[in-house]
Structure formats: C-alpha cells, structure tokens
Design a protein around this motif. Structure first.
Motif, PDB file in Angstrom:
ATOM      1  N   PRO A 137       0.844  -1.204   0.000  1.00  0.00           N
ATOM      2  CA  PRO A 137       0.000   0.000   0.000  1.00  0.00           C
ATOM      3  C   PRO A 137       0.877   1.251   0.000  1.00  0.00           C
ATOM      4  O   PRO A 137       1.888   1.301   0.691  1.00  0.00           O
ATOM      5  N   THR A 138       0.503   2.235  -0.774  1.00  0.00           N
ATOM      6  CA  THR A 138       1.309   3.449  -0.858  1.00  0.00           C
ATOM      7  C   THR A 138       1.091   4.379   0.328  1.00  0.00           C
ATOM      8  O   THR A 138       1.888   5.289   0.556  1.00  0.00           O
ATOM      9  N   VAL A 139       0.019   4.149   1.075  1.00  0.00           N
ATOM     10  CA  VAL A 139      -0.213   4.878   2.327  1.00  0.00           C
ATOM     11  C   VAL A 139      -0.156   3.858   3.456  1.00  0.00           C
ATOM     12  O   VAL A 139      -0.937   2.910   3.476  1.00  0.00           O
ATOM     13  N   HIS A 140       0.775   4.054   4.383  1.00  0.00           N
ATOM     14  CA  HIS A 140       1.019   3.060   5.425  1.00  0.00           C
ATOM     15  C   HIS A 140      -0.110   2.995   6.442  1.00  0.00           C
ATOM     16  O   HIS A 140      -0.465   1.924   6.939  1.00  0.00           O
ATOM     17  N   THR A 143      -5.891  -0.405   0.911  1.00  0.00           N
ATOM     18  CA  THR A 143      -5.001   0.530   0.224  1.00  0.00           C
ATOM     19  C   THR A 143      -5.714   1.813  -0.191  1.00  0.00           C
ATOM     20  O   THR A 143      -5.141   2.899  -0.120  1.00  0.00           O
ATOM     21  N   PHE A 144      -6.941   1.696  -0.639  1.00  0.00           N
ATOM     22  CA  PHE A 144      -7.708   2.876  -1.043  1.00  0.00           C
ATOM     23  C   PHE A 144      -8.667   3.331   0.053  1.00  0.00           C
ATOM     24  O   PHE A 144      -9.517   4.172  -0.193  1.00  0.00           O
ATOM     25  N   SER A 145      -8.547   2.745   1.253  1.00  0.00           N
ATOM     26  CA  SER A 145      -9.460   2.996   2.357  1.00  0.00           C
ATOM     27  C   SER A 145     -10.881   2.602   1.942  1.00  0.00           C
ATOM     28  O   SER A 145     -11.074   1.925   0.923  1.00  0.00           O
ATOM     29  N   PHE A 146     -11.875   3.013   2.686  1.00  0.00           N
ATOM     30  CA  PHE A 146     -13.264   2.812   2.281  1.00  0.00           C
ATOM     31  C   PHE A 146     -14.132   3.792   3.040  1.00  0.00           C
ATOM     32  O   PHE A 146     -13.662   4.511   3.921  1.00  0.00           O
ATOM     33  N   CYS A 203     -10.536   6.617  -1.585  1.00  0.00           N
ATOM     34  CA  CYS A 203      -9.911   7.316  -2.718  1.00  0.00           C
ATOM     35  C   CYS A 203     -10.858   7.344  -3.908  1.00  0.00           C
ATOM     36  O   CYS A 203     -11.238   6.282  -4.422  1.00  0.00           O
ATOM     37  N   PRO A 204     -11.267   8.513  -4.397  1.00  0.00           N
ATOM     38  CA  PRO A 204     -12.199   8.565  -5.525  1.00  0.00           C
ATOM     39  C   PRO A 204     -11.568   8.122  -6.841  1.00  0.00           C
ATOM     40  O   PRO A 204     -12.264   7.753  -7.779  1.00  0.00           O
ATOM     41  N   GLY A 205     -10.221   8.137  -6.914  1.00  0.00           N
ATOM     42  CA  GLY A 205      -9.544   7.810  -8.169  1.00  0.00           C
ATOM     43  C   GLY A 205      -8.986   6.404  -8.226  1.00  0.00           C
ATOM     44  O   GLY A 205      -8.068   6.137  -9.009  1.00  0.00           O
ATOM     45  N   TRP A 206      -9.551   5.458  -7.439  1.00  0.00           N
ATOM     46  CA  TRP A 206      -8.952   4.123  -7.378  1.00  0.00           C
ATOM     47  C   TRP A 206      -9.051   3.395  -8.715  1.00  0.00           C
ATOM     48  O   TRP A 206      -8.127   2.674  -9.103  1.00  0.00           O
TER      49      TRP A 206
END
Length: 592
Positions: A436-439, A522-525, A530-533
C-alpha cells in the motif's frame, strides 16, 4: 518637553506592564493546559483501561506503529498479546491512542461523521496542495466528493486508457536505448531507477488525463510547473520536523523564520498557482467556444468534466476557480506519485519472483493474436484509426505512433483488452495489498462515542468487553487505522497473508471470493475512500502490460530495497538514505 517625555515614559511603562500581564496570563493558561493534559485528564481517559504496551513518561510508540521496517512485526506481536483492539502511547505516557484490527471497529470509525482527519493533518495537506478533497471534512467534503464523482466513473476512466498506453510506450522507447542489445543482455544488464522514471511517466499521464496539459517529463525534466511540483513534493517527503509541527500551532513562525524548505515550497506554489489560473481560464474559454450548451460538451479530461459540471445553473454544483485548482493539485499528487509507486513496487516484486513474471508476460503476449484478430475483424476499423493495441504488446513490432486519446474505438479496444487478462488483474490487486502506498491513516473523535466491537477486549481491570458490546472513547482521542497491518491480516487473507500470492485472487475458495478490493485497505473505504482508485488500477495495468513484453526485470546486484514513511510509503536503497527515493532494477531486453 519634560512633561511630554514623562507622559511618553508613563505610556511605555503601562504598555510594558500590559505585555507582561498578557504574557503571564498566557503562561498561566499554558501551564494549566499542560497540567490538565499531563496529570488531570489521563486517569479519566477510557482508553487507559484498554490493554496495550506501556512506555516512559516522554517516550512514544510512533516508530513501532509507523516505520515499515518494524511495523509488520509490531502489529503481529501486539495483536497476539493484546487482541485485535488495544491502545498505545503517542506523544508521551499521557497520550492514549486507539488501534484496532477489528473490522467492525474500522468500519465504524471510517464511516461515522464523528471521526475526522486531525486538523494538523488537514492543515499540512492544505499548505501543500491547497484545500483539496483530502483536506476537507463534513458537509464540505460531501459536496466536493459529489461534484468530482463524474470525473472518475468507469466510462470516464476507460476513455483515458489510450493516454495510459501512450505514456507507457514513450517510457518503453526511452528505456530501450538505455539497456544492452539482446545479444548482450545476459552479461550486461542496465540498472535503471524505475521509481524515478515511472514517476515522470505518471506525471505526464495525470497532466494529459487530468488537465489536457503536456509536461513532457518523460523526455525532459525542464517544464517549470513539473519542476515546481517536484521541488514541493521533495520538501514534503522530509516530513514537517519540529519547526513544522510548531508552525501548525503558531503560523507566524514561518513568516518570521522562513528556511530554505519554506521558501522552496512557497515559490513552487506561486509557479503552480499562476500556471493553474491560466490553465483554468483557457480551458473555460475553450469549452465555451466549443459548445453553447453544457450538455453538448465532449468529455475529455478531468478538468473539462469539472468545468462542464460548473456550467450547471445550480450554484451548489459549482466550484470556484480556486477550488478547481486545489482539486487538480490534489489529483496530481495522488494520481501521479501514488500510482507510480504501485507500478514500481509491482515491477520490483516481479523481479524478485521470476516465475510470476514469466507467467504474467506469457498471458500478456498470448493476447497479441486475439487482440489483432478482434481489431481486424471489427466492422468499424475502416471508420477509425488503428488503436495500436496489438502492437503495444508485441516485443518485436515497430513502435506505432501514439494512439489519439479522443478516439472512442481506441479507448474501448484498450480497456476491453485489459479486462481479458485475469492474471494481470490478480498481480495488480496483490501488489496493492502487499505494498500500500499509504502506510496508515489517523482519525480524531469530534465527540464522545461508543465503538462497537466484534472481537472481545480484555480490559486491564479484568473485565471482558464481549462481541456486540462497545468500548468508550472521548472527544479529542486519536484512532490509528493500520492500512498495511489490515492488508497483512491473517484473519482476512489466511496464514500466507504476508506472502505475495496472486493466485489468491483466482481461487474459488470462500476466503478468496470474499477478499475483494473492498477488503484491501489501500484505497481505504467509506466516505473518505480514494475517488480515483479505478484510475490508478487501470493505469497500473496499462503500464505493466506495455513494459513486460519488452523487458525482463531482475533485482539490482548488491542492492537491498527498504521503505520509509513520508506522506506516501517510498522505497530507498539501504545505507543510501541520503539519496532519497530510489528503486533500481536490472533491466534487460526480453528475448522470446
């Protein structure tokens, strides 16, 4: 004259006395606040009763929680000792913070309007990117989210697919002369810092797909706006430091004591804002000149879609020019560097797993015949330019001219072909899970709350809070959401959770069927996902599908890759921290 002087001295003395009184009052208030925070409040903090590690009065657990080098082991150890929900210490023993691997807890925190990003986080993001969607909360965030939604629909992303391939092919053409010829490939590989090069390419992608703007950074890193963003992001990667943290509470510090990083950031923002204003104005004029009705405007890039939305008569559906610029800066950061890191990590994993790399390459190459046949048999071929899709995957075919992004048939051919590659989809999903790019992310409770749990919590006083019950949390408490930790959860992913295994996405087992992207953190929820997933996933697939048929990737000899945590989780070469973000790989021409 003497009387006037005495009067002035009296005024000065009075002013000094007033300043002293104010200073003493501020010091007294600060002392009371500090005493309350350190001594009075901690015994009444409900998180104090939760299980968790202890530390000294002025120590913290930030490294254990946030450093990718130790956090996986720390998370596993803490879950084993304390259960799925526990507390740890932030800025000292008094600072109790909640962490949970209980999906019920995470769902509650990320979906409830009670929990927001801390104001410090939002201020840091807004200083860097403007007041984009990532720096907003509450109703303001909901409205902006709704407004930008049309720019990230499946249809909109598919229309951008040719841009992804175009830039991937440009990158391929830049790498080809940098590496040895096929006859020399076995003995003379070229070491390429793929993180740097792919970052340049994805910057170009978001420039075209986002703003219809050419950075040309794959070919030359000299464009002023590109350089401004790069300098600004380099400053951000260093972290705020003590001075940066203090300036959040006392903004005047940056004005009185600006350092090189502050000056670099401010100068970069001036360049970006000036160019952004011109870009927005020109795009508005272009759209208004093209069509008189908003409904007739052809959807092109994200900026065009947002401006089209702005032409609505409903004021609630409009973004100011300043808002547009802030949202675009946010998209550029999130849409370039985060995706570049995903692609880089994916290639690094393929280099470390040659059998997976070969299997994926074979699947991509197998599409060559099918895609050529489908293009040639299409009744529309004579009506539109060739999409170039078949050539994209051929390792020996001549390089075609970039496909025109405005061609709908080209977009359809590219996106549909990617959808027919199940192993590519599995590899990309597994990369997103493992890297994931955000830890992690942080939320703060804006009011007292009761958080429901689905796993028992053994409290320090011996009491057990059972499934279906709640734990208390007070206003102002911080909750750390361990994105990487949840992606490594054995409860969700099985005993091999920390192993890169794309086949888990192809299995028909109940665990695999339930472990969709919804379970990848990774994109949370929730409202702040993330709107751009979809944009990121499609772009990653396009780059891997374009590069892998032409190159073979292997780990660079004598190089160990580690990760560090800034705004994003970035790679670096061990023992070469001072060189910053780097991910070198040995790259050879692929010989069938």
């Amino acid at each position: 004259m003497s009387a006037l002087l005495n009067a002035l001295l009296d005024v000065l003395v009075m002013a000094l006395k007033a300043i002293v009184v104010v200073a003493l009052l501020l010091l007294a208030r600060g002392a009371i606040w500090l005493f309350n925070m350190l001594v009075v409040m901690p015994p009444f903090d409900p998180l104090r009763k939760l299980p968790g590690p202890d530390t000294g009065a002025l120590q913290n657990h930030f490294r254990e929680v946030m450093d990718p080098a130790v956090s996986p082991e720390t998370h596993e150890e803490w879950v084993g000792r304390y259960g799925k929900t526990f507390r740890f210490h932030g800025f000292g023993k008094h600072d109790y913070r909640l962490m949970s691997f209980d999906q019920r807890v995470i769902s509650h925190v990320l979906n409830s309007p009670i929990y927001e990003k801390p104001w410090q986080t939002r201020l840091l993001l807004s200083r860097l990117l403007g007041r984009g969607i990532f720096a907003m909360e509450g109703e303001e965030h909901r409205i902006r989210r709704k407004l930008i939604g049309p720019a990230f629909t499946t249809q909109s992303i598919k229309a951008m697919t040719p841009v992804f391939f175009q830039k991937a092919e440009e990158l391929r053409d830049k790498w080809t002369p940098m590496i040895s010829t096929p006859s020399q490939a076995s003995s003379c590989p070229a070491s390429i810092d793929i993180s740097h090069w792919i970052s340049r390419a994805t910057f170009d992608v978001i420039g075209l797909a986002g703003f219809d703007y050419h950075f040309h950074s794959v070919h030359d890193e000299s464009e002023p706006v590109y350089l401004a963003y790069r300098r600004m992001f380099n400053v951000a990667d260093k972290g705020p430091g003590l001075k940066g943290l203090l300036s959040l509470f006392f903004p005047i510090i940056e004005t009185i004591f600006p350092d090189a990083d502050i000056r670099t950031r401010d100068e970069s923002l001036r360049v970006i804002h000036a160019a952004g204003k011109t870009l927005v104005a020109n795009k508005k004029a272009e759209i208004l000149a093209e069509k008189s009705s908003a409904q007739d405007i052809e959807d092109k890039d994200i900026l065009s879609l947002l401006i089209k939305q702005n032409l609505s008569e409903d004021p609630s559906k409009r973004l100011s020019d300043s808002d547009l610029l802030d949202q675009l800066s946010t998209f550029l950061f999130a849409g370039s560097d985060s995706t570049a890191l995903t692609i880089s990590y994916c290639l690094n994993i393929l280099a470390e797993n040659p059998e997976i790399q070969t299997r994926l390459r074979d699947e991509i190459l197998s599409l060559n015949i099918n895609s050529t046949a489908s293009v040639q048999s299409s009744p529309k071929e004579s009506e539109v330019p060739d999409s170039g899709f078949a050539e994209t995957f051929s390792p020996i075919a001549p390089v075609p001219p970039p496909p025109p992004p405005s061609t709908s048939y080209s977009a359809q051919a590219h996106s549909e072909a990617l959808d027919t590659l199940p192993y590519l989809d599995a590899v990309v999903r597994e990369t997103l899970r493992i890297c994931p790019t955000v830890h992690g992310t942080i939320r703060m409770a804006t009011q007292d709350d009761e958080i429901p749990i689905s796993h028992p919590v053994h409290m320090r006083d011996g009491r057990i809070v059972g499934k279906g019950e709640t734990i208390r949390i007070r206003k102002g408490s911080y909750i750390h959401v361990p994105i990487e930790g949840l992606n490594y959860s054995e409860e969700i992913w099985g005993k091999d959770a920390r192993t890169f295994n794309p086949d888990r996405w192809l299995s028909s087992s109940p665990r695999a069927l339930n472990a969709g992207l919804a379970n990848v953190m990774t994109f949370s929820f929730g409202p702040h996902s993330c709107p751009g997933w979809k944009f990121s996933v499609m772009e990653t697939k396009a780059f891997i599908a374009s590069l892998l048929p032409h190159f073979e990737f292997r780990p660079a000899e004598g190089v160990t890759i580690k990760k560090f945590n800034a705004i994003l989780t970035r790679p670096y070469v061990m023992d070469k921290w001072e060189e910053g973000t780097k991910l070198p790989l040995d790259v050879r021409p692929y010989v069938a």
